[in-house]
Design a protein around this motif. Structure first.
Motif, PDB file in Angstrom:
ATOM      1  N   HIS A 110      59.637  82.581 -69.012  1.00  0.00           N
ATOM      2  CA  HIS A 110      60.867  83.294 -68.653  1.00  0.00           C
ATOM      3  C   HIS A 110      61.015  84.556 -69.512  1.00  0.00           C
ATOM      4  O   HIS A 110      62.124  84.936 -69.882  1.00  0.00           O
ATOM      5  CB  HIS A 110      62.089  82.396 -68.848  1.00  0.00           C
TER       6      HIS A 110
ATOM      7  N   HIS B 287      64.109  87.097 -61.221  1.00  0.00           N
ATOM      8  CA  HIS B 287      64.423  85.740 -61.700  1.00  0.00           C
ATOM      9  C   HIS B 287      64.920  85.796 -63.147  1.00  0.00           C
ATOM     10  O   HIS B 287      65.920  85.162 -63.492  1.00  0.00           O
ATOM     11  CB  HIS B 287      63.163  84.869 -61.598  1.00  0.00           C
TER      12      HIS B 287
ATOM     13  N   ASP C  65      68.596  84.697 -64.470  1.00  0.00           N
ATOM     14  CA  ASP C  65      68.753  83.633 -65.476  1.00  0.00           C
ATOM     15  C   ASP C  65      69.418  84.158 -66.754  1.00  0.00           C
ATOM     16  O   ASP C  65      70.081  83.399 -67.463  1.00  0.00           O
ATOM     17  CB  ASP C  65      67.400  83.010 -65.817  1.00  0.00           C
TER      18      ASP C  65
HETATM   19 ZN   LIG Z   1      64.547  80.044 -64.311  1.00  0.00          ZN
END
Ligand SMILES: [Zn+2]
Length: 155
Positions: free
Chosen positions: A75, A106, A110
């Motif tokens: 991430h 994404h 997030d």
């Molecule tokens: Zn995620």
């Protein structure tokens, strides 16, 4: 954020910003770019076995979840850059751009959640957090707004 919000976010990002990264031309090129961005918008959650991406990409997700913690290196924008460079080398700059846009969408979504992300992991433990509860009413409102923006772009 949940699967569907990420999917919408990936489509929105490539629809609005794809042309800045050389994605354009015919309708079929745009459809491929949207499909690639949508796919890569859900991939970061492969670091979580219970996610939709994690369930469908067994046994990779089990291995990755053991090596990387959820919302860790996978991430981060550092990993997004690796994704971009790898696909650019293997396929094409336009597909790499669509993948990186989807992947980055994404991470941005997030980063708006209470859990947040570490955008420069493993180089920095800095965590970017927001105030949106995953799956909560604010996320649903955001998903609806994204959906409306996608429709406005397509008509
Ligand atoms: Zn995620």
């Amino acid at each position: 954020m949940i699967f569907f919000t990420h999917l919408l976010g990936g489509v929105l990002a490539v629809a609005y910003f794809g042309s800045f990264f050389g994605i354009g031309g015919s309708g079929s090129v745009k459809i491929v770019a949207i499909a690639v961005a949508a796919l890569f918008s859900i991939l970061p959650d492969i670091d979580m076995v219970k996610s939709k991406a994690g369930k469908h990409l067994q046994p990779f997700s089990t291995v990755l979840s053991l090596v990387f913690r959820h919302r860790g290196f996978l991430h981060s924008f550092i990993f997004a850059a690796i994704v971009y460079l790898g696909i650019r080398y293997l396929l094409s700059p336009a597909i790499a751009a669509a993948a990186a846009i989807g992947y980055s969408s994404h991470l941005i979504l997030d980063s708006l959640t209470k859990e947040g992300i570490m955008p420069f992991s493993p180089l920095s433990k800095f965590r970017q957090k927001g105030f949106v509860k995953t799956g909560g009413i604010l996320e649903k409102a955001l998903a609806m707004a994204i959906f409306v923006l996608i429709i406005l772009k397509l008509v």
